[in-house]
Design a protein around this motif. Structure first.
Motif, PDB file in Angstrom:
ATOM      1  N   ASP A   1       1.089  -1.076   0.230  1.00  0.00           N
ATOM      2  CA  ASP A   1       0.003   0.159  -0.274  1.00  0.00           C
ATOM      3  C   ASP A   1       0.354   1.557   0.323  1.00  0.00           C
ATOM      4  O   ASP A   1       2.103   1.193   0.784  1.00  0.00           O
ATOM      5  CB  ASP A   1      -1.553  -0.136   0.737  1.00  0.00           C
ATOM      6  N   LYS A   2       0.909   2.422  -0.598  1.00  0.00           N
ATOM      7  CA  LYS A   2       1.445   3.202  -0.988  1.00  0.00           C
ATOM      8  C   LYS A   2       0.542   4.558  -0.687  1.00  0.00           C
ATOM      9  O   LYS A   2       1.130   5.370   0.090  1.00  0.00           O
ATOM     10  CB  LYS A   2       1.281   3.856  -2.769  1.00  0.00           C
ATOM     11  N   ASP A   3      -0.846   4.782  -0.959  1.00  0.00           N
ATOM     12  CA  ASP A   3      -1.445   5.614  -0.292  1.00  0.00           C
ATOM     13  C   ASP A   3      -2.417   5.503   1.332  1.00  0.00           C
ATOM     14  O   ASP A   3      -2.746   6.410   1.979  1.00  0.00           O
ATOM     15  CB  ASP A   3      -1.731   6.360  -1.214  1.00  0.00           C
TER      16      ASP A   3
ATOM     17  N   THR B   1      -1.574  10.506   5.313  1.00  0.00           N
ATOM     18  CA  THR B   1      -1.378  10.073   4.377  1.00  0.00           C
ATOM     19  C   THR B   1       0.145   9.490   4.685  1.00  0.00           C
ATOM     20  O   THR B   1       0.661   9.103   3.503  1.00  0.00           O
ATOM     21  CB  THR B   1      -1.581  10.954   2.797  1.00  0.00           C
TER      22      THR B   1
END
Length: 529
Positions: free
Chosen positions: A28-30, A110
Motif C-alpha cells: 500500500d502506498k497511499d 497520508t
C-alpha cells in the motif's frame, strides 16, 4: 470450549498488536488499504470486547471476572494475569469504542501510513492491558507500552512544535512511571511473601509509614497522567500539537488511566494512607477545577482552550475519589467515562475545524457557522455536553460528585462548605468560556480574509457518523445513567465500605487529619441493600 471460558481478555489485548505486525507486509502506498485493515482489526476487537461483556460479565459480582492467569516467572510469582471488575470493565469498553472511532478519524492520514496505523494498533493493546492486567509488573509494562506510540505520533504527525511537545510528554510520563516501578517492587518484597499479584498485594498488612510512602509514589505517577496541578503542563502542549485521532486517544483514554490507577491502587490497596491523603486530594481537585477553568478562559488557541477544559473536568474525578461515599466514587467513574466521550468529540471537531480554517487562533475566526452549519451544530451540542447541560452525561456525573462530597460525613462542615462553593465557581466558569468560544468561532461577521483564502466546506458523512456515535452514549447516559452505573455499582460499594471501615476506626498509628471528625464507624450498607 464454552464461550464463558474463552480467553476473551487475552485475545482482545494481543489481537491489535499481533495484527500490527503484519502491516509492513501489506502492499500500500497511499494508506487506503491500510486504513481499512486497521479499522477492521479495531472493529473485530471491539466486537470481541462487547461479546465478553455480554457473555461473561455479571453485574452483581463485585469481584474479578473473565479472569485468566498463566505462569510467567514462577520464582517471583510473575504471571500473565488479566481480569475485569466493575472498575475496569467500563474503561475497557470505552477504550475499544474510542480507539475504533479514532482509527476512523485518521482517514486523511497520508504521511507514513504504515507506521501510523502500526502505532495506533500497538497503542490499542497497551491501553486495554492497563485496565485489564492484575499483575503489578505487567501493569508497569503495559503502562510503558503506550508511551512510545504517543511519543512517535506526536513527534512525526504533530504541529510546528511537535518535537518539544513529544519530548515534554515522554519526560513527564516516563519520569512518573519510575515511581510505579519502585513502589511495585517495594510492595512485592514487603513481608514474607514475594508476589506481584494485585490481590495478594492488597491483602498484605503494611505499616502505615510504608503505606504513606507507597501512596505518595503512586500519586506522583498517576498525577502526571490524570493530570493534577502542577504536573499538568505537558497536556496543553501535547494537545496543541497533536492530530485529531491522537487528540481523541489522549482525552478519551490516556487521562482515564490515571484516575483508574488511583482508585485501583491508592484507594484499593492502601486505604489507610488514602484516609490521610484524601483531604489533600480534595484540595488538588479544587485547584484543578478553578485554575484550569480560568486558564482555559484566557486561552486564544482553540486546542489549548479545550485542553485546559479537560484538566478542569478531571478535578471532579479527584474529588469523587476522595469523597468517602459510594455516590461520590460512582460519580468519579461516571465522570471518567463521560469525559472520555465528550473530550474525544470536542477534540475531533477541533481537528475538523482546523482542517478547513487552517488556524487555531480564535481572533482569526468568526462567522464560519454560515458556511459550516453541520459542524456548527455538532460543536454546539458537544460543548453543551461539556458544560454539563442537564440531560447529558456530564451533568449527572458532576452532580453525583457534588452530592456525594457534600453529604460525606468524613469531613467537617466548614471544609465541605468552602470546597463546595469553590467547586461551584468552577462550574459557573465552564459555560462562560465554552459559550464565548462558540461565539468567537461561529457567530458574528465573517472574517473576509479567512473566507477568501480557505474553502470552508461542511462536515462530510464520516465526520457526522463519528460525532453521532459519541453523542448517542453521551445523551443515553445523561437520560438513563443506570445503564452505566449498574456495571460498577457493586465494585465501588465494596471499595467504599472497606475504605470507610478503615478510616472511621483509626488505630494508634493512624489518626485522621483535622479535616476528618472523630467518629465511630457507622453502619455501612451491604451490597444486597
Amino acid at each position: 470450549m464454552e464461550l464463558a471460558q474463552f480467553p476473551w481478555l487475552t485475545v482482545t489485548i494481543l489481537l491489535p498488536i499481533t495484527a500490527a505486525l503484519f502491516i509492513p507486509f501489506i502492499p500500500d502506498k497511499d494508506g487506503k488499504t491500510l486504513r481499512w485493515y486497521a479499522l477492521t482489526v479495531g472493529l473485530i476487537d471491539f466486537v470481541l470486547l462487547v461479546a465478553a461483556f455480554y457473555l461473561g460479565y455479571d453485574f452483581s459480582d463485585s469481584g474479578l471476572q473473565l479472569a485468566e492467569s498463566y505462569t510467567w516467572v514462577p520464582q517471583l510469582d510473575l504471571k500473565w494475569s488479566v481480569g475485569a471488575d466493575g472498575l475496569s470493565m467500563p474503561l475497557i469498553l470505552l477504550t475499544g469504542f474510542i480507539t475504533t472511532l479514532a482509527i476512523l478519524a485518521s482517514w486523511p492520514v497520508t504521511l507514513k501510513p504504515k507506521l501510523f496505523y502500526f502505532l495506533m494498533l500497538a497503542m490499542y493493546s497497551g491501553q486495554l492491558g492497563v485496565f485489564a492486567v492484575q499483575d503489578m509488573l505487567l501493569f508497569f509494562f503495559m503502562w510503558e507500552l503506550e508511551l512510545i506510540p504517543v511519543y512517535l505520533l506526536l513527534s512525526i504527525w504533530g504541529g510546528k512544535k511537535r518535537l518539544y511537545a513529544a519530548t515534554k510528554f515522554i519526560l513527564y510520563t516516563a519520569g512518573g512511571s519510575l515511581f510505579i516501578l519502585v513502589a511495585a517492587l517495594a510492595m512485592a518484597f514487603y513481608g514474607d511473601v514475594v508476589s506481584f499479584d494485585m490481590s495478594t498485594l492488597a491483602a498484605k498488612d503494611y505499616a502505615i509509614n510504608f503505606q504513606l510512602f507507597m501512596y505518595a509514589a503512586f500519586l506522583i505517577a498517576y498525577a502526571v497522567k490524570l493530570p493534577i496541578f502542577p504536573l499538568h503542563t505537558w497536556l496543553p502542549d501535547a494537545h496543541g500539537e497533536a492530530t485529531a485521532p491522537v487528540h481523541m486517544l489522549l482525552a478519551g483514554i490516556l487521562l482515564k488511566m490515571g484516575g483508574y490507577a488511583i482508585i485501583r491502587m491508592n484507594l484499593g490497596m492502601l486505604p489507610d494512607a488514602h484516609a490521610v491523603f484524601a483531604p489533600i486530594l480534595v484540595i488538588f481537585g479544587i485547584i484543578n477545577i478553578i485554575y484550569a477553568a480560568l486558564t482555559s478562559f484566557a486561552q486564544r488557541n482553540l486546542k489549548r482552550k479545550i485542553a485546559y477544559s479537560s484538566i478542569s473536568h478531571m478535578g471532579f474525578v479527584i474529588i469523587g475519589i476522595a469523597s468517602f461515599t459510594n455516590l461520590g466514587l460512582s460519580g468519579a467513574v461516571l465522570q471518567m467515562v463521560s469525559h472520555g466521550l465528550i473530550g474525544a468529540s470536542l477534540f475531533f471537531l477541533v481537528g475538523a475545524t482546523y482542517d478547513r480554517t487552517h488556524t487555531l487562533v480564535l481572533n482569526e475566526m468568526g462567522g464560519v457557522g454560515k458556511k459550516m452549519p453541520k459542524i456548527f451544530a455538532m460543536f454546539t451540542t458537544c460543548s453543551m455536553a461539556s458544560l454539563a447541560l442537564p440531560g447529558m452525561s456530564g451533568f449527572v456525573a458532576e452532580l453525583m460528585v457534588f452530592v456525594g462530597f457534600a453529604t460525606s460525613d468524613a469531613y467537617s462542615f466548614t471544609f465541605k462548605l468552602i470546597a463546595v462553593i469553590l467547586m461551584a465557581v468552577g462550574v459557573i466558569l465552564t459555560p462562560i468560556y465554552l459559550l464565548t468560544m462558540l461565539r468567537e468561532i461561529f457567530y458574528g461577521p465573517e472574517n473576509k480574509e479567512l473566507v477568501e483564502h480557505e474553502v470552508l466546506v461542511d462536515a462530510e458523512p464520516r465526520e457526522v457518523f463519528i460525532i453521532a456515535c459519541l453523542l448517542i452514549p453521551i445523551i443515553g447516559f445523561g437520560l438513563y445513567p443506570k445503564m452505566l452505573t449498574q456495571i460498577y455499582d457493586t465494585t465501588t460499594l465494596s471499595l467504599t465500605d472497606n475504605l470507610r471501615a478503615r478510616a472511621f476506626a483509626p488505630t494508634e498509628e493512624l489518626q485522621p487529619l483535622a479535616f476528618l471528625p472523630h467518629l465511630q464507624a457507622p453502619e455501612l450498607p451491604t451490597a444486597a441493600d
